[in-house]
Enzyme design. Sequence first.
Site: not given
Length: 246
Positions: A10, A14-15, A78-79, A101, A134-135, A138, A144
Amino acid sequence: MSKTRVIIVGSKGRMGDALMRLGAKDPALDLIAGVDRDDDLLTLIDRCDVLIEFAHHALSPGLAQTAVERKKALVVGTTGHTDAERKAIAAAAEKIPLVFAPNFSVGVNLLFYLTRIAAEKLGEDYDQEVVEMHHRRKLDAPSGTARRLGEILAKAAGGTYDELLQHGRHGEVGARPKRTIGMHALRGGDVVGDHTVIFAGDGERVELSHKASSRDTFAAGALRAAQWVRGQKAGLYTMQDVLGLN
Ligand code: NAD
């Protein structure tokens, strides 16, 4: 100990961007590659010790299976997983060390800990509500992290998340029942991640809040988890295990 060799899955998100940037600078890590949608992970995977995934929930079960087949440790950030996807991740963790997590920041993991203590001490006379923001891009709701907060509150109340959670309110809902956990997801702008747990009693209110201002905090935690998980035996771990907060 030799450097931990990692691949970021990924990497163009962003992450992924934060993980690639911080991973390249981390002296304890050897950043082998980043892969995204059109890349072939299988040609690279044997060069790494740990895979770090921040991509899409539908990818996680298949990736976990690949990690089992190739005997690699896995960090899933990932959530938004379905129950079936969560079960598939847990099944893979019987064969490989796996950190799963919903939030890798140290501050949020402290919030998890404090939420449990507050819920146990305040008890059912204090109504519990979780608010997250959140932004606007999302994809999943609630976050999560908010879900985990809900699970912690539900466990402290002797119930389960599915039993006690109430998502939002609308119309003539009547008086608030005891033991419900209210959950509210706000979306907008570029908010990285805010979470507040409210305990509202008669005459007073306790609020525990965390606000993330940079994705670097999650990325740094996930890289720390990658280094930690490499030496562990097979099992399903959380960031609380990585940080020794249990
Ligand atoms: P994003 O949409 O910016 O990035 C996701 C990336 O994954 C994209 O580049 C996309 O092309 C890629 N991708 C999608 N499917 C793929 C596939 N099959 N193979 C390879 N790459 C694929 O999203 P983001 O904001 O970076 O968030 C990613 C996930 O991480 C979300 O689920 C988010 O909720 C979660 N997240 C978790 C934490 C945490 O601390 N655990 C923190 C922030 C975000």
